[in-house]
Design a protein around this motif. Structure first.
Motif, PDB file in Angstrom:
ATOM      1  N   LEU A 184       0.808  -1.209   0.000  1.00  0.00           N
ATOM      2  CA  LEU A 184       0.000   0.000   0.000  1.00  0.00           C
ATOM      3  C   LEU A 184       0.844   1.264   0.000  1.00  0.00           C
ATOM      4  O   LEU A 184       0.399   2.312  -0.472  1.00  0.00           O
ATOM      5  CB  LEU A 184      -0.913   0.036   1.237  1.00  0.00           C
ATOM      6  CG  LEU A 184      -2.043  -0.987   1.318  1.00  0.00           C
ATOM      7  CD1 LEU A 184      -2.650  -0.972   2.719  1.00  0.00           C
ATOM      8  CD2 LEU A 184      -3.107  -0.686   0.281  1.00  0.00           C
ATOM      9  N   GLU A 185       2.049   1.171   0.534  1.00  0.00           N
ATOM     10  CA  GLU A 185       2.853   2.364   0.797  1.00  0.00           C
ATOM     11  C   GLU A 185       3.132   3.167  -0.461  1.00  0.00           C
ATOM     12  O   GLU A 185       3.521   2.647  -1.501  1.00  0.00           O
ATOM     13  CB  GLU A 185       4.173   1.992   1.457  1.00  0.00           C
ATOM     14  CG  GLU A 185       4.998   3.204   1.838  1.00  0.00           C
ATOM     15  CD  GLU A 185       6.316   2.839   2.480  1.00  0.00           C
ATOM     16  OE1 GLU A 185       6.936   3.725   3.089  1.00  0.00           O
ATOM     17  OE2 GLU A 185       6.730   1.675   2.379  1.00  0.00           O
ATOM     18  N   LEU A 186       2.935   4.449  -0.332  1.00  0.00           N
ATOM     19  CA  LEU A 186       3.222   5.409  -1.386  1.00  0.00           C
ATOM     20  C   LEU A 186       4.509   6.124  -0.987  1.00  0.00           C
ATOM     21  O   LEU A 186       4.573   6.716   0.083  1.00  0.00           O
ATOM     22  CB  LEU A 186       2.052   6.370  -1.487  1.00  0.00           C
ATOM     23  CG  LEU A 186       2.024   7.486  -2.505  1.00  0.00           C
ATOM     24  CD1 LEU A 186       0.580   7.915  -2.740  1.00  0.00           C
ATOM     25  CD2 LEU A 186       2.820   8.685  -2.021  1.00  0.00           C
ATOM     26  N   VAL A 209       2.611  10.742 -11.775  1.00  0.00           N
ATOM     27  CA  VAL A 209       2.790   9.293 -11.739  1.00  0.00           C
ATOM     28  C   VAL A 209       3.163   8.856 -10.328  1.00  0.00           C
ATOM     29  O   VAL A 209       4.039   9.452  -9.694  1.00  0.00           O
ATOM     30  CB  VAL A 209       3.892   8.834 -12.712  1.00  0.00           C
ATOM     31  CG1 VAL A 209       3.988   7.308 -12.729  1.00  0.00           C
ATOM     32  CG2 VAL A 209       3.654   9.362 -14.112  1.00  0.00           C
ATOM     33  N   ILE A 210       2.480   7.806  -9.846  1.00  0.00           N
ATOM     34  CA  ILE A 210       2.798   7.219  -8.535  1.00  0.00           C
ATOM     35  C   ILE A 210       3.015   5.721  -8.736  1.00  0.00           C
ATOM     36  O   ILE A 210       2.055   4.996  -9.028  1.00  0.00           O
ATOM     37  CB  ILE A 210       1.685   7.455  -7.504  1.00  0.00           C
ATOM     38  CG1 ILE A 210       1.303   8.927  -7.435  1.00  0.00           C
ATOM     39  CG2 ILE A 210       2.128   6.949  -6.126  1.00  0.00           C
ATOM     40  CD1 ILE A 210       0.129   9.201  -6.508  1.00  0.00           C
ATOM     41  N   PRO A 211       4.256   5.233  -8.600  1.00  0.00           N
ATOM     42  CA  PRO A 211       4.491   3.790  -8.727  1.00  0.00           C
ATOM     43  C   PRO A 211       4.373   3.080  -7.383  1.00  0.00           C
ATOM     44  O   PRO A 211       4.679   3.649  -6.334  1.00  0.00           O
ATOM     45  CB  PRO A 211       5.931   3.726  -9.255  1.00  0.00           C
ATOM     46  CG  PRO A 211       6.589   4.956  -8.693  1.00  0.00           C
ATOM     47  CD  PRO A 211       5.506   5.997  -8.528  1.00  0.00           C
ATOM     48  N   PHE A 212       3.913   1.826  -7.423  1.00  0.00           N
ATOM     49  CA  PHE A 212       3.773   0.987  -6.231  1.00  0.00           C
ATOM     50  C   PHE A 212       4.366  -0.383  -6.527  1.00  0.00           C
ATOM     51  O   PHE A 212       4.051  -0.994  -7.550  1.00  0.00           O
ATOM     52  CB  PHE A 212       2.308   0.800  -5.844  1.00  0.00           C
ATOM     53  CG  PHE A 212       1.575   2.060  -5.526  1.00  0.00           C
ATOM     54  CD1 PHE A 212       1.469   2.516  -4.229  1.00  0.00           C
ATOM     55  CD2 PHE A 212       0.971   2.802  -6.535  1.00  0.00           C
ATOM     56  CE1 PHE A 212       0.780   3.676  -3.932  1.00  0.00           C
ATOM     57  CE2 PHE A 212       0.275   3.963  -6.253  1.00  0.00           C
ATOM     58  CZ  PHE A 212       0.177   4.405  -4.944  1.00  0.00           C
ATOM     59  N   TYR A 213       5.205  -0.870  -5.627  1.00  0.00           N
ATOM     60  CA  TYR A 213       5.706  -2.230  -5.758  1.00  0.00           C
ATOM     61  C   TYR A 213       4.647  -3.202  -5.245  1.00  0.00           C
ATOM     62  O   TYR A 213       4.051  -2.990  -4.193  1.00  0.00           O
ATOM     63  CB  TYR A 213       6.998  -2.408  -4.960  1.00  0.00           C
ATOM     64  CG  TYR A 213       7.575  -3.794  -5.032  1.00  0.00           C
ATOM     65  CD1 TYR A 213       7.920  -4.363  -6.253  1.00  0.00           C
ATOM     66  CD2 TYR A 213       7.773  -4.547  -3.876  1.00  0.00           C
ATOM     67  CE1 TYR A 213       8.453  -5.639  -6.333  1.00  0.00           C
ATOM     68  CE2 TYR A 213       8.319  -5.818  -3.938  1.00  0.00           C
ATOM     69  CZ  TYR A 213       8.650  -6.361  -5.166  1.00  0.00           C
ATOM     70  OH  TYR A 213       9.175  -7.632  -5.233  1.00  0.00           O
ATOM     71  N   MET A 214       4.396  -4.287  -6.000  1.00  0.00           N
ATOM     72  CA  MET A 214       3.336  -5.227  -5.649  1.00  0.00           C
ATOM     73  C   MET A 214       3.855  -6.568  -5.147  1.00  0.00           C
ATOM     74  O   MET A 214       3.110  -7.325  -4.526  1.00  0.00           O
ATOM     75  CB  MET A 214       2.435  -5.465  -6.863  1.00  0.00           C
ATOM     76  CG  MET A 214       1.718  -4.213  -7.337  1.00  0.00           C
ATOM     77  SD  MET A 214       0.729  -4.519  -8.817  1.00  0.00           S
ATOM     78  CE  MET A 214      -0.495  -5.647  -8.160  1.00  0.00           C
ATOM     79  N   GLY A 215       5.119  -6.881  -5.441  1.00  0.00           N
ATOM     80  CA  GLY A 215       5.651  -8.150  -4.977  1.00  0.00           C
ATOM     81  C   GLY A 215       6.294  -8.949  -6.097  1.00  0.00           C
ATOM     82  O   GLY A 215       6.326  -8.541  -7.254  1.00  0.00           O
TER      83      GLY A 215
END
Length: 366
Positions: free
Chosen positions: A222-224, A239-245
């Protein structure tokens, strides 16, 4: 100040905010000012409302905070998309704004091969994890995805994703705070699982242990952390990237990211997005080019009346990090085209790669 929803039987509901110095409309002694940036196209049929009633009171508008942050349980209207929501918890991100000329410290350089490489300074900026009122979701779906927060499914299919409907990330300046005497002012299946009403608190909606546990368990996904912004010819791209795993597939590791993009027309000219052009660089040394019509199957029109469009998409690499950058091609009313730059951003993985999938309730796969 209070606000409500006014309806035209032949059209849709518009959002109003009361401003006592401008008495444009006076039901029961209240005066309301139309706010053009806050549209809610929720249909209201004349047959479904009490006779003579064209305005439904929702809450009391509060002054936006210029300093500090909003607390868990703060009710708000989204200043751009107009939906009702409630704050779950804040995130403190680093905003890299390429429209601002930076000092040399605390900056990021762009990846090799991007145009106009320069150092960009990051500054701390507050965003909020929020719930969207499900009554408003159908009326913003053409401007903003309401199932944009996705996770990797915790099973063998490395490409399977699931979404939690009605979750969003909202920048501090997009929050228009209000209060309500309603003990359940937001309709969302997680509202009463995450929050409880406590009239002695301000705001009166306090987090349950379920919310704290969900935030802790899903924090990595969830962390931004980084936000990237750039404006070209009055079109601002954020643009906001998020790592998912990471998942294993055919004896190799596949790393997944979600990225959320908001397009905003800061000018007066109506424009339409026609094409996208992406460059995706992997730490393994590969450089991929992706071209296509529109985004997520749409070619949104950005106008002064509806200036913004927001969507999410996904990318996977067979390496723990990489970079993305590119451009959008827009069309003007006279048929000419221009390119809008997508600010370069990093794709970074994290140490813990296996979300445990803790979710307080049933959710559909996406």
């Amino acid at each position: 100040c209070s606000f409500g929803f006014a309806s035209d039987p032949a059209r849709t509901a518009l959002l109003f905010i009361r401003h006592c110095s401008v008495p444009l409309y006076k039901p029961l002694g209240l005066c309301f000012l139309y706010v053009p940036v806050c549209f809610l196209s929720r249909p209201v049929l004349a047959s479904n409302r009490p006779e003579g009633k064209i305005l439904e009171t929702v809450g009391v508008f509060e002054a936006p905070k210029q300093h500090g942050k909003y607390e868990t349980g703060q009710l708000f209207l989204h200043s751009v998309f107009g939906y009702r929501g409630i704050v779950l918890f804040p995130w403190h991100a680093r905003l890299y704004d390429r429209d601002v000329t930076p000092p040399t410290s605390e900056s990021k350089s762009e990846p090799p091969g991007t145009r106009g490489s320069k150092e960009v300074k990051g500054k701390t900026h507050t965003y909020y994890q929020v719930l969207i009122d499900t009554r408003d979701c159908p009326h913003i779906s053409q401007r903003s995805q309401t199932e944009a927060v996705t996770f990797l499914a915790n099973h063998d299919d490395s490409r399977a994703l699931y979404a939690i409907p009605g979750l969003d990330y909202v920048s501090h300046e997009d929050v228009l705070p209000y209060s309500s005497t309603d003990q359940v002012p937001i309709q969302h299946e997680l509202f009463e699982r995450f929050l409880t009403f406590n009239p002695s608190k301000v705001p009166p909606f306090v987090p349950r242990d379920t919310l704290r546990a969900w935030q802790e368990k899903n924090h990595p996904w969830l962390e931004l952390s980084d936000v990237h912004r750039e404006t070209t010819e009055n079109i601002r791209v954020t643009v906001i990237p998020f790592y998912m795993g990471m998942r294993e597939a055919q004896n190799s590791h596949v790393y997944w990211w979600r990225y959320c993009i908001r397009l905003e027309n800061m000018g007066n000219e109506v424009v339409q997005l026609r094409e996208r052009h992406w460059r995706i660089f992997s730490l393994s040394g590969t450089l991929e080019t992706v071209r296509g019509r529109g985004v997520v199957g749409r070619e949104p029109v950005l106008s002064k009346e509806q200036p913004a469009f927001q969507y999410s998409s996904h990318v996977s690499l067979q390496a723990p990090s990489g970079h993305m950058w590119g451009s959008y091609r827009f069309e003007r009313p006279n048929g000419t085209f221009f390119d809008v730059r997508i600010p370069p951003f990093s794709l970074e993985s994290k140490k813990d790669d296996t979300p445990d999938g803790f979710l307080p309730g049933p959710f559909s796969l996406a």
